[in-house]
Every structure is written in structure tokens, then in C-alpha cells.
Design a protein around this motif. Structure first.
Motif, mmCIF file in Angstrom:
data_model
loop_
_atom_site.group_PDB
_atom_site.id
_atom_site.type_symbol
_atom_site.label_atom_id
_atom_site.label_comp_id
_atom_site.label_asym_id
_atom_site.label_seq_id
_atom_site.Cartn_x
_atom_site.Cartn_y
_atom_site.Cartn_z
ATOM 1 N N TRP A 1 26.113 106.988 -12.711
ATOM 2 C CA TRP A 1 26.875 107.107 -13.955
ATOM 3 C C TRP A 1 26.620 108.479 -14.570
ATOM 4 O O TRP A 1 26.203 108.610 -15.716
ATOM 5 N N ASP B 1 34.288 99.768 -8.995
ATOM 6 C CA ASP B 1 33.833 98.392 -8.753
ATOM 7 C C ASP B 1 32.502 98.361 -8.011
ATOM 8 O O ASP B 1 31.606 97.596 -8.361
ATOM 9 N N GLN C 1 32.987 94.637 -20.885
ATOM 10 C CA GLN C 1 33.909 95.434 -20.068
ATOM 11 C C GLN C 1 35.191 95.669 -20.837
ATOM 12 O O GLN C 1 35.593 94.844 -21.616
ATOM 13 N N VAL D 1 33.947 102.382 -18.220
ATOM 14 C CA VAL D 1 33.207 102.606 -16.972
ATOM 15 C C VAL D 1 33.965 103.558 -16.049
ATOM 16 O O VAL D 1 33.355 104.322 -15.308
ATOM 17 N N ARG E 1 29.692 99.520 -10.225
ATOM 18 C CA ARG E 1 29.313 98.428 -11.136
ATOM 19 C C ARG E 1 28.530 97.364 -10.393
ATOM 20 O O ARG E 1 27.542 96.836 -10.903
ATOM 21 N N ALA F 1 31.490 101.240 -20.961
ATOM 22 C CA ALA F 1 30.107 101.654 -20.740
ATOM 23 C C ALA F 1 29.473 101.870 -22.114
ATOM 24 O O ALA F 1 28.325 101.488 -22.351
#
Lengths: 380, 513
Positions: free
Chosen positions: B83, B8, B438, B448, B11, B441
């Protein structure tokens, strides 16, 4: 095109961008000295405006260095940026402050005042080259990470590259040799900054002051640079053997230098050119082209150092945690197809360099003078 | 185990950087065109007035440009820092556009922006004009490549999974570049930047009209900006329509979420706001056919069969195939050196199910549904504001054309207040695009949760806070400096009478402070 050729070619391109980046950090070096080179507001304005017309190049070289590394050696991008998190974040934040500081410093309503933004430039001017130097030193000294590609099959914890400690990159500053190269790059940037301003600013007072500064900066640079050079030439290095494993080899980087005479020649030429640019500027008060000798020399020397780190069966990003996780240009590169596509793209680089040179010449035809800074509106 | 909080915050940090970046980029794209048109008029007509107008907007451009660069560099490196798994898994495809962006676009911007700002007295008129255009073209090319990269995440094409290197590898560069999602996204985003630039210029110009200042400058700016803005808006609407078709085809869950559509069907209605619907409209928008079938959120989770016979797998069926792929990958990796037969069998299973690879990481079917309200409302806001702004720009252009614009004081106020609205519309667009996809990714290939770097949550929270503080500070400074620059107004135009001498170029016109 053959895969090994493409991997070598792209390591060369990354090295070239690295060399150009270090050369262009003359912007940072000059910024570090705004307050000591410029005693009056007029002089500081001349110094700021001298590099202020070039800083986008340095910034772009940094971004493109990252982008090209990503495209050609994505395992480095993922392992180093995600692992040495804090080291890279600090580098980026220092450059972020620099990006706005030129534009904002003299604008009415800038909230923090002129000197705050100039202090940001000084901080970036010291910290940027120092940290980039320290990060590049880990190409020789190694980092604490592991790579396990099988992890992607683990549905719960699929992360491939892991850092071995919670410092996430700040651990690089615990190794004195990283600090030594960091300081060498920082002082080299100052040397280049002084040489650039000497050519770009036409003012006797400033030139005399900068020449005095140049003695000290050059001396510090040489001490740290020679120390680092002696260290890597005598220390064991990470050799990638034929079967894909990595082993320690005594005097590895010395062997790379002697095993690749062309690189040795380029390296020597680069170092000599840097020294010539410095020496002639110090010896002759009227000489203004030192930046071109020292700048070209910097590019050659840095490219050769990168080649020593990556060519001749060497792991360019060694792991101290698990030697078999070390990255070589063969195990970390993109696929042959992608490298080939990117190779075609790279053919436009000479064209890009050509228009940069053209615009650069057009802008710098006349050096900055007190009269210009006093009368023009087109300045920071 | 990857912590939920880490995902979270990672993101949040990426969203923060992207949102801030998109506050500065659209103005860059839009102003670039407007100021370049003005400078072109100057070079063609040799009228100093247009030079002064172009220079004023270039000054505003410069203030804005710096912060765009500052946020942009963070964005580029965050793919690696936050990432990292993503960066390896698809770096073979994704890295290329980023590198091309640097080589092709950033150097062009860097070179010519310096000539534009500092070259007025150093280079010839034509070289300067070319530099102004090349700055804008560079910015646009940069947008092209980053949107090719983004489009690829939304609709991955032109690649194959290689289990030996454990990544997707590019096999068709042209497919990546000509990805229909990327092409649409490029025009949609860049032309929305034209809208932003236009509404900004119109708003500022109307402020001058309100104050009774800089009349000629304000009206000329309105004229150029509203033409650029209307052209941009019409194209944005057209590409938005194309975008709807792409989303329906490639990311049906995003569409269902954007519509808050739980149960789909043919002749699906379009919801204006909850409770008010246009029958059949969604089917038309999504398929260009009133009888077109649009699956709802529940259809996508439970599986469906459209009237034309095409079937959509249920979440469980996709999850099953994702597990098959992930498991086959493990078996392949274990056996590839020791048991070639077992490895070949596993590889076959992997290849058959690889398009559902990402579902192997999904624990719960609810993860597959993006937060509906955060897609539904921004979408409505974006479309509504877009229509309003088109109306506004048309009205302003019409009145300026008829020579009546000074009299409509209420319209000046509306135009000024519309500046924040165009930014809200732009932000909403990206929220729809990014929240709507969502948990992916890379659509269907990597959620993600499997893309994130292995960092401590505390580290990411710390950098998040640093970025909030730094970007907010920069934004506040930028706004203050811009307001000062706007209050000061454009430089005075040298008098037409040559006997007045060169010094008049620096004197201020009446009405300026």
C-alpha cells in the motif's frame, strides 16, 4: 525546532537504529554457524540458547528501524518497500522463519524436527544480513525508480512511486557492489556472532573452535568491507544541490567524509574498535569482551556510513532511472510538526536503552556452561 | 490503470496476514494477564503451586507468542510493500504510531519476555514478576498504538491536506491519540483478548477435569480465568455499544451494511436474523434514542434528510465534490510556480472539497457499498458468541465457587468446544470492522484502489501463496506443540515436606503420562 535540524536529527536516529540493527545481527551471524561451531547436540544447544535469549532485540530493532523510517521519511518507506518488493519480502520471510525456529526446535510435536528449524536459523543467519547489506548498499549505488507526486491527481493511475523494472528489488542483486556490501555485512555478523558467543559461553572446546573460525570470518569481512569502502570513496555520488535538483558529483562520498571531520573521526574510531575487538580476541585466548569493542565499533561505523549517505547535501536513496526522483532527507521527510512530535518521543530512547542494559546484565551475569544447559528447564 | 485483480489480491494478502495475526495476538493479551495474576499470587503467598501454574501458562504463551511476532512483522511492512501510495499519502500521520509502537512497546516486550522465560534462576522473584507484568503491558501498549493507527483510518482526525507535499499532514497529535474511535477500539480489542485468553484457559482446564487430572491446577486456573474473562466481556459489551454509536456517526455505510438495512428511517428495527426484527432497537443502538434516524444503504446512495434537518449527500453529489477536489488539485499543481492567482483559486476549491477527495477515484456508486452478507453475518455471529461465552464463563465461575464444577461433565465438553468459538468471534469482529469500511483505505479520503502499490498481480499472488503456506504451516505446528504441552500438563509442585529433597521438583505426579 527548525525543520532542517529536525530532518538531520531524524536521519541520525534512523542511522542509529540501523547501526544497532547491524550490531544485533550477531544473532544471525551466530545462527549461521550452529552446525560448524557445535559438533555435539550439547554444544549446539549452548550456541542456540546463547543467542536465543537475545533474538527478540534484533527482530525489534528491524521492526523499529522500519517504523522510524516510516514515521520520519515516509517517501522512502513507500518508494522502497513498494518498489523493491521482492528484496524486502525475502528479508522478511527469512526473519519470519527465524521467529518461530527458536521456540519450536526442541518442542515435542514440532512436525518438522529439530534440524529443520536449525536449518531455518542458518538460512536466516546468512540470508538476513546479506540481503539487508545489499539493500543498504543501494543507498550508494542507486535504484531503478521514479517518483511523481502529481500522479495522485490522476484518478485512474494515481501511484506516486513506480519501479522501473519487473524484478522489483531483485535487480539490486545484479549490481556487484551491492553483493559486496551484502557479503561484508554477512561476514561481519559472523564475526560479531563469534565474539558474542565467546563472551557468553564458558567452554574451552567451543572457544578454541570459535577462535579458529574468527580468523576466516574476519578476513572475509575485511576484504569485502575494504573493497566496498574503496569503491564508494572513489565513485561519483548523488549530490543534492541548493535548488533542490540532484546532480552527479565525482568523489562525492569522499568529499562527505572530508567535509564532515567529526563523522570521519567517528568512522575511524568505529573501524578501529572493531579491529581491536577482533585482534585482541584472536591474540589472547582468555579475552571475552571482544563483542563490546566490536559491537560498539560496528554501531559507530554504520552510523557514520548512513550519515555519509544522507548528510552534506546527498541523496540517500538515489534513482538511476530519473536522477531528479532521488530521495534526500529534505524531500522525503515528514512534516515539521510530525518530526517535532516524534522528537519528543525519541527522548525516551535512552530510557529504553537503559532498561535493556539492566535486563541484559542481569541475564548474562553468568555465562552459559555445559552444566547449565544440562540441568535447566528454561531453555530452547 | 490499476487492475481490479491487483487490488483484490493485495487486499486478500493484507486480510490474510491480519486474520492470522489476530489468531495469535488475543491469546497473548489474555494469557498475559492470567499468568501474571497467578505469578503475583505466587510471590505474595510463596506457594510453589502458583509458580507451577504460572509457568505452565507461560509455556503456552511462549509457543503462541513466537507466531504472533512472525505474522506481525509482515503486517507492519505490508503498509509499505503493498500500500505504498497510502504510505506516502498519510504516512505523515500513520507512521508516527507505528514508530512509537516500536520504541515504546516492542522493546519492552522483547526485553522482559526473555527475562520471563529464562530468568527464573537468574533474577530475583520480584524482578521476575515485574518482567511478567511488563511483557503483558508491552503487548497492551503495542495494541494501543496499532489501534490508534487503525482508528485513524476509520475516522481520520487531526490532519490537513497539503497540496505542495501531496499528502495529509498531522496538525494535532492529541486528536489522533484521543480519537474516540481509537480509544473504543483499543478497549474493545484488548479486552476481547482477555476473553480469548480466559475461554482458552477454561477450555483446557475443563479438559483436565474431564480426564480427572490436575484437579487443583484446573480449578485454580478456571477461577482466575473466568474472573478475567467476565470482566473483559462486560467491558467488551460496553465498548461495543460505544462502537455502534461511532460507526453510526462516522461510517454510516458500515452500519447499514452490518444491518442489511436498505431503507432507513426513525425507529429503525434491529434484525436478529433475516425475518426476525426488534422494532426500534437499531435506532436505540445507533443513536441511544428510539426516534433516532438511521440511514439505510439506499438513503446513503440517493441522499437523505433526517427529521432533525441534517442532510446526507447522495453518492453522485459526493462524487461531484470529489471530482472538484481532484481537479482543483491538478490545476493547483500545474499553476503553483507560474500563475499564483490561478493556483490560489484552485487551492480554495480544493480546501472546500477536500473531505470528499477520495470520491474522485470512485467510478461507480456501487463501489461504495461493501459486500453486505460479509458484514451482516459476522456481526451477528460475533455478538451471539459473545453473549454465549459470557453465559458460559458465568456458569463455570459459579459452579467452581460452589465447589461443584467437577460434576458437570457436559459443561467440561462445552467449555472445551468453546475454544474455537472465541476465535471465530474475534475474527468476525475484524471482518465487520474492515470489510464494512470498504472501499476506503482511509474513510472518504482514499479508496483501496488508489492506495495500492504498483506491482504486477502475479507478484502479489505469489506472495499471497507463500504467506498462506507459511502461516498455515506455523499454525499447524503451533497447535500440535500446544496439544503435546497440554497433554504433558504443568510441572509437578515440589512436595510440602522439605525432607523430600529438591529432586521431587522434577518427579511427575500421579496421573500424568
Amino acid at each position: 525546532m527548525d525543520y532542517i535540524f529536525l530532518q538531520q536529527y531524524w536521519w541520525f536516529i534512523v542511522s542509529l537504529l540501523g547501526g544497532l540493527l547491524v550490531f544485533l545481527m550477531f544473532v544471525q551471524g551466530a545462527n549461521a554457524m550452529i552446525f560448524s561451531v557445535g559438533k555435539t547436540e550439547e554444544e549446539r544447544s549452548m550456541a542456540v540458547n546463547s543467542t536465543g535469549r537475545k533474538w527478540e532485540f534484533t527482530f525489534t530493532a528491524l521492526v523499529t528501524f522500519g517504523g522510524a523510517f516510516f514515521a520520519s521519511f515516509p517517501l522512502f518507506y513507500s518508494t522502497s518497500f513498494g518498489g523493491a518488493y521482492w528484496l524486502w519480502i525475502l528479508i522478511l520471510v527469512s526473519f519470519v522463519f527465524q521467529a518461530v525456529s527458536y521456540e519450536f526446535q526442541t518442542k515435542p510435536g514440532n512436525l518438522l524436527g529439530r534440524n529443520t528449524f536449525r536449518i531455518f536459523l542458518v538460512i536466516n543467519g546468512c540470508l538476513g544480513p546479506f540481503l539487508i547489506g545489499a539493500a543498504v548498499a543501494t543507498f550508494f549505488t542507486g535504484s531503478d525508480f521514479t517518483v511523481d507526486k502529481d500522479a495522485i491527481g490522476n484518478g485512474v493511475a494515481p501511484v506516486i512511486s513506480s519501479w522501473g523494472n519487473g524484478w522489483h528489488g531483485l535487480d539490486a542483486l545484479a549490481n556487484p557492489w551491492n553483493i559486496v556490501l551484502g557479503l561484508a555485512v554477512m561476514f561481519l555478523a559472523q564475526v560479531l556472532g563469534l565474539l558474542y558467543m565467546t563472551g557468553n559461553i564458558d567452554d574451552d572446546t567451543l572457544r578454541e573452535r570459535m577462535r579458529k573460525r574468527l580468523w576466516a570470518s574476519s578476513a572475509f569481512f575485511l576484504v569485502f568491507f575494504v573493497a566496498f569502502l574503496v569503491h564508494i570513496m572513489t565513485c561519483p555520488g548523488y549530490a543534492a544541490s541548493q535548488d533542490g535538483t540532484t546532480v552527479m558529483e565525482p568523489f562525492k562520498y569522499w568529499h562527505n567524509l572530508t567535509g564532515m571531520p567529526a563523522v570521519m573521526a567517528v568512522f575511524a574510531a568505529g573501524v578501529l574498535a572493531v579491529l581491536y575487538g577482533i585482534a585482541r580476541t584472536l591474540a589472547c585466548g582468555k579475552y571475552r569482551r571482544g563483542i563490546w569493542w566490536a559491537g560498539a565499533g560496528t554501531v559507530l561505523a554504520v552510523v557514520s556510513l548512513f550519515l555519509i549517505a544522507g548528510y552534506n547535501g546527498t541523496a540517500y536513496y538515489p534513482s538511476t532511472a530519473d536522477i531528479q526522483s532521488s530521495l534526500t532527507i529534505f524531500n522525503s521527510s515528514s512534516s515539521p510538526f510530525t518530526l517535532e512530535v516524534m522528537t519528543y518521543v525519541s527522548f525516551i530512547i535512552p530510557f529504553v536503552l537503559a532498561y535493556i542494559a539492566y535486563a541484559w546484565r542481569a541475564m548474562d551475569r553468568r555465562p552459559i556452561t555445559r552444566e547449565e544447559i544440562g540441568s535447566t528447564d528454561d531453555k530452547y | 490503470m490499476t487492475e481490479a485483480a491487483l487490488i483484490d489480491w493485495s487486499r486478500a494478502q493484507f486480510a490474510l496476514t491480519a486474520c492470522y495475526h489476530w489468531l495469535f495476538v488475543p491469546l497473548t493479551l489474555g494469557l498475559a494477564v492470567i499468568m501474571a495474576v497467578m505469578e503475583t499470587v505466587y510471590v505474595v503467598r510463596k506457594d510453589e503451586f502458583w509458580k507451577s501454574a504460572a509457568r505452565f501458562w507461560q509455556k503456552i504463551f511462549g509457543i503462541n507468542f513466537a507466531v504472533g511476532i512472525a505474522t506481525g512483522i509482515i503486517l507492519e511492512f505490508e503498509f509499505g510493500t503493498n500500500w505504498s501510495n497510502y504510505s506516502w499519502f498519510v504516512g505523515d500521520i500513520f507512521g508516527a504510531p507505528l514508530a512509537i509502537e516500536g520504541i515504546l512497546a516492542f522493546f519492552m516486550e522483547a526485553t522482559f519476555v526473555a527475562v520471563m522465560f529464562f530468568g527464573w534462576d537468574k533474577v530475583g522473584r520480584r524482578f521476575h514478576l515485574a518482567s511478567t507484568w511488563l511483557t503483558g503491558i508491552g503487548a497492551t501498549i503495542s495494541a494501543l498504538w496499532i489501534l490508534v493507527a487503525n482508528g485513524w483510518m476509520q475516522h481520520p482526525v487531526g490532519m490537513e491536506f497539503n497540496p505542495d507535499t501531496v499528502r495529509h499532514e498531522m496538525v494535532d497529535f492529541w486528536a489522533v491519540v484521543s480519537n474516540p474511535v481509537a480509544v473504543t477500539k483499543f478497549f474493545h480489542s484488548v479486552l476481547s483478548g482477555w476473553m480469548t485468553g480466559a475461554v482458552f484457559v477454561i477450555g483446557v482446564s475443563c479438559w483436565y477435569l474431564m480426564r480427572g487430572r490436575e484437579q487443583r491446577f484446573a480449578k485454580a486456573s478456571i477461577r482466575v480465568a473466568s474472573v478475567v474473562g467476565i470482566a473483559g466481556t462486560v467491558a467488551v459489551m460496553f465498548t461495543g455499544d460505544r462502537s455502534g454509536i461511532h460507526v453510526a456517526e462516522y461510517q454510516p455505510m458500515k452500519l447499514a451494511a452490518a444491518e442489511g438495512l436498505m431503507e432507513g428511517g426513525t425507529r429503525a428495527p434491529f434484525s436478529l436474523v433475516p425475518g426476525i426484527e426488534i422494532p426500534g432497537m437499531l435506532s436505540i443502538l445507533a443513536t441511544h434514542d428510539i426516534d433516532g434516524y438511521v440511514p439505510g444503504i439506499n438513503d446513503l446512495l440517493d441522499g437523505y434528510t433526517a427529521p432533525d434537518g441534517t442532510a446526507g449527500l447522495s453518492a453522485e453529489a459526493k462524487k461531484e465534490r470529489g471530482d472538484l477536489a481532484l481537479n482543483a488539485f491538478k490545476v493547483y499543481r500545474e499553476n503553483r510556480d507560474t500563475d499564483p492567482e490561478a493556483a490560489a483559486a484552485a487551492r480554495k476549491v480544493l480546501e472546500e472539497n477536500v473531505e470528499y477527495f477520495g470520491y474522485g477515484y470512485i467510478r461507480d456508486r456501487e463501489e461504495l457499498v461493501p459486500p453486505v452478507w460479509l458484514v451482516y453475518w459476522p456481526f451477528r455471529l460475533m455478538v451471539g458468541l459473545g453473549c454465549f461465552l459470557l453465559l458460559l464463563m458465568s456458569a463455570v465461575l459459579w459452579l467452581e465457587y460452589r465447589g461443584k464444577i467437577e460434576r458437570f461433565r457436559w459443561l467440561h465438553a462445552v467449555a472445551l468446544c468453546s475454544i474455537p468459538l472465541v476465535y471465530i468471534a474475534g475474527q468476525c469482529g475484524w471482518i465487520v470492522a474492515e470489510v464494512g469500511r470498504q472501499p476506503w483505505a482511509i474513510q472518504d479520503l482514499l479508496p483501496v484502489s488508489a492506495a495500492v502499490s504498483s506491482l504486477s498481480t502475479g507478484s502479489v499472488i505469489t506472495t499471497f501463496c507463500i504467506f498462506v503456506a507459511v502461516f498455515t504451516l506455523f499454525l499447524a505446528i503451533e497447535i500440535r506443540i500446544m496439544i503435546r504441552a497440554i497433554r504433558k500438563g504443568p510441572e509437578a509442585v515440589p512436595a510440602e515436606n522439605p525432607s523430600a529433597g529438591p529432586e521431587t521438583g522434577r518427579t511427575l505426579t500421579s496421573g500424568q503420562d
